[in-house]
Every structure is written in structure tokens, then in C-alpha cells.
Write a protein that holds these residues in place. Structure first.
Motif, mmCIF file in Angstrom:
data_model
loop_
_atom_site.group_PDB
_atom_site.id
_atom_site.type_symbol
_atom_site.label_atom_id
_atom_site.label_comp_id
_atom_site.label_asym_id
_atom_site.label_seq_id
_atom_site.Cartn_x
_atom_site.Cartn_y
_atom_site.Cartn_z
ATOM 1 N N TYR A 47 1.021 -1.127 -0.039
ATOM 2 C CA TYR A 47 -0.226 0.323 -0.042
ATOM 3 C C TYR A 47 0.375 1.600 -0.167
ATOM 4 O O TYR A 47 1.893 1.395 1.021
ATOM 5 C CB TYR A 47 -0.530 -0.416 0.669
ATOM 6 N N LEU A 48 0.940 2.121 -0.814
ATOM 7 C CA LEU A 48 1.671 3.000 -1.288
ATOM 8 C C LEU A 48 0.398 4.820 -0.345
ATOM 9 O O LEU A 48 -0.633 4.295 -1.423
ATOM 10 C CB LEU A 48 2.142 3.272 -2.299
ATOM 11 N N PHE A 49 0.957 5.630 -0.060
ATOM 12 C CA PHE A 49 0.057 6.439 0.340
ATOM 13 C C PHE A 49 0.804 7.695 0.417
ATOM 14 O O PHE A 49 2.160 8.019 1.260
ATOM 15 C CB PHE A 49 -0.958 6.148 1.636
ATOM 16 N N LEU B 271 3.932 -0.770 3.816
ATOM 17 C CA LEU B 271 3.090 -0.112 3.451
ATOM 18 C C LEU B 271 4.472 1.272 2.959
ATOM 19 O O LEU B 271 5.986 0.867 4.096
ATOM 20 C CB LEU B 271 3.076 0.086 5.127
ATOM 21 N N ARG B 272 4.307 1.504 1.710
ATOM 22 C CA ARG B 272 4.796 2.631 1.863
ATOM 23 C C ARG B 272 5.089 4.215 1.490
ATOM 24 O O ARG B 272 3.976 4.216 0.579
ATOM 25 C CB ARG B 272 5.626 1.654 0.154
ATOM 26 N N VAL C 75 7.639 11.811 8.883
ATOM 27 C CA VAL C 75 6.560 11.298 9.640
ATOM 28 C C VAL C 75 7.040 10.587 10.190
ATOM 29 O O VAL C 75 8.605 9.950 10.497
ATOM 30 C CB VAL C 75 6.353 9.704 8.020
ATOM 31 N N ASN C 76 6.127 10.485 11.379
ATOM 32 C CA ASN C 76 6.290 8.893 12.543
ATOM 33 C C ASN C 76 6.688 8.368 12.775
ATOM 34 O O ASN C 76 5.581 7.205 13.017
ATOM 35 C CB ASN C 76 5.987 9.742 14.501
ATOM 36 N N ALA D 102 5.265 -4.783 6.938
ATOM 37 C CA ALA D 102 6.526 -3.953 7.219
ATOM 38 C C ALA D 102 6.581 -2.148 6.543
ATOM 39 O O ALA D 102 5.365 -2.028 5.490
ATOM 40 C CB ALA D 102 7.673 -3.866 5.497
ATOM 41 N N VAL D 103 7.168 -1.431 7.440
ATOM 42 C CA VAL D 103 6.819 -0.254 7.220
ATOM 43 C C VAL D 103 7.880 0.388 6.355
ATOM 44 O O VAL D 103 9.398 0.471 7.153
ATOM 45 C CB VAL D 103 6.608 0.762 8.839
ATOM 46 N N ASP D 104 7.542 1.394 5.290
ATOM 47 C CA ASP D 104 9.000 1.851 4.702
ATOM 48 C C ASP D 104 9.355 3.435 5.300
ATOM 49 O O ASP D 104 8.532 3.772 5.661
ATOM 50 C CB ASP D 104 8.943 1.848 3.241
#
Ligand code: SAH
Length: 243
Positions: free
Chosen positions: A82-84, A107-108, A120-121, A143-145
Motif C-alpha cells: 500500500y503506497l500513500f 506500507l510505503r 512521518v513518525n 513492513a513499514v518503509d
């Protein structure tokens, strides 16, 4: 019988292992849920599947679990990214949790031309992803990029992953048939823009990209966090694991 709470642990899971949970997890088990020694807890680490555990010690600020047996083998879940464009705090918290509940594996956050909050935190995002993963029953935490420039991400986009571009300027009609035409096991990604939408340059580049599938989410312009849920639900239903 209360349903056993689910906790994400970093450690390896094996029968008989004794694991001291984190301070906040200890507080949650002992003080919020007011569990006792012997009560069951479900644990997962994203690698070894889901295991049943029991509380074996409750001390002042620590709780220790004893790992019993694996109750669900590790599964992969959908290969969905998911890109946002990052949003402001509470809307971003919400969006991270919903993307996790809707099966995102990665999550990207992407910095587009009209992104409002470029800072971004990431730790906050990871904590939200863990909380959502514990609650919704997935076996891995997405995974959180770290945030990346959108132009760079698109320039390096892998040819084998379809990027579903939620285009607020797309002519209404047809998202279901467009998504249903995608192969079931195809790696997917969904892109939702910022409250300011995509710039003409970004839209031109996206529409020209061979791996991009532009879709409309209907005649109304939704807020980005609404669009996230709508788009991910659509993808799950048309070509994801809601089949
Ligand atoms: N301010 C912009 C709208 C941005 S909405 C404008 O008025 O045009 C935020 C994001 O949600 C968009 O970039 C898009 O990715 C998604 N979105 C919202 N409504 C949509 C729709 N009807 N179709 C496709 N995407 C939509």
C-alpha cells in the motif's frame, strides 16, 4: 471464557520457551485485561506462525509467558503493498490500521508533490501496524518503509507488480472489471494520493507506466483515508483473498 488476547513478539517461538513481554504488554495483560497466572495468550512473531502461550509469572512490572504449542502455521497473506501520501496524525493512524486490517504486507509512504506532511513518525506507524495486526488476526505485521520521494519509487517500480493507481481524475466507471481481469496471484500495490491529489506531471507519468492500472473509485471525491479503505476493499474483493 474470555478470548485469549493476541500479542506480537519479536523473539523466536518454540515449545517451553519462557518469554518476558514488553512493559506495555505487561501492563495490558496484568492491569488492563487483569489476567492471572495460567491464563492463555496467543502470540505470533511473523515467522513461526501463531502459538498458544500461558502466563507463567506476573510480577510488579513484568509478565512472563511460557510458550506451549503452535496453533496456526505461518502463512504469507496477500502480496499486497500500500503506497500513500502521508496524512496528518490521526488520519494517518487510521489509514495505517485499515491498510493492515485489509491485508497489506508492506506500507510505503511516498512523498508526492502535494503531500502536506513530509515528516512521518515511522515508529508511530509501526506501533499502529502492530496493534492492528494483533487485533485482526494476521500472522505478520506489515513492513513499514521510511518515506521516499514518489518520483524515485515510480522510477524504480518492478515490472512484475501491478500498481493500482486510484486516480481522482479518472472517468467514473469500471473498477471492478479492470481489477477482476488481473491474475489472482499477481503481486499488487495500491496507490492513494494526498488531500491535494496528484499533480498533472505525476498523473502523466503514472498513466504512461506499463505496470500502472488507473481506476476510478466512483463519482465522489473521497478523503484519502476513505479512499484507502474503498480501494483496498475493492482489491481484496476483486482479486485478493476475499474470494
Ligand atoms: N483534492 C483532490 C482530491 C484528492 S482525494 C481533488 O479535488 O481532485 C485524495 C486521494 O484519494 C486521491 O489522490 C486519490 O488517490 C483518492 N481518491 C479520492 N476520490 C477518488 C475517486 N473518486 N476515484 C479515484 N481515487 C480517488
Amino acid at each position: 471464557m474470555k478470548t485469549a488476547p493476541r500479542l506480537f513478539l519479536e523473539v523466536d517461538l518454540a515449545p517451553g520457551a519462557a518469554v518476558a513481554v514488553s512493559a506495555e504488554q505487561a501492563n495490558y495483560l496484568a492491569n488492563v485485561l487483569r489476567l492471572a497466572v495460567g491464563d492463555p495468550v496467543l502470540v505470533f512473531n511473523g515467522r513461526d506462525g501463531e502459538w498458544r502461550a500461558r502466563i507463567s509469572l506476573i510480577a510488579k512490572r513484568t509478565v512472563t509467558l511460557t510458550i506451549d504449542a503452535c496453533v496456526r502455521p505461518q502463512g504469507d497473506g496477500p502480496d499486497l503493498h500500500y503506497l500513500f501520501a502521508p496524512l496528518k496524525h490521526s488520519r494517518l493512524d487510521y489509514m495505517v490500521q485499515k491498510a493492515t486490517e485489509l491485508g497489506a504486507a508492506r506500507l510505503r509512504p511516498v512523498l508526492t508533490e502535494r503531500t502536506q506532511s513530509r515528516r512521518v513518525n515511522s515508529e508511530r506507524m509501526r506501533a499502529n501496524a502492530v496493534e492492528a495486526a494483533e487485533q485482526c488476526g494476521v500472522l505478520r505485521v506489515p513492513a513499514v518503509d521510511e518515506p521516499a520521494e514518489f518520483a524515485d519509487v515510480l522510477a524504480a517500480w518492478p515490472a512484475d507488480r501491478t500498481l493500482v493507481f486510484c486516480d481522482e481524475a479518472a472517468a467514473p466507471g469500471g473498477p471492478v472489471s479492470a481489477l477482476a481481469a488481473l491474475a489472482r496471484d499477481r503481486p499488487l500495490a495500491v496507490l492513494v494520493g494526498p488531500e491535494g491529489g496528484f499533480s498533472p506531471t505525476e498523473r502523466t507519468r503514472l498513466l504512461a507506466h506499463p505496470a500502472v492500472l488507473a481506476i476510478s473509485l466512483g463519482p465522489r471525491i473521497m478523503r484519502a483515508d476513505t479512499a484507502a479503505v474503498a480501494a483496498l476493499a475493492l482489491v481484496n474483493a476483486c482479486c485478493g483473498d476475499w474470494q
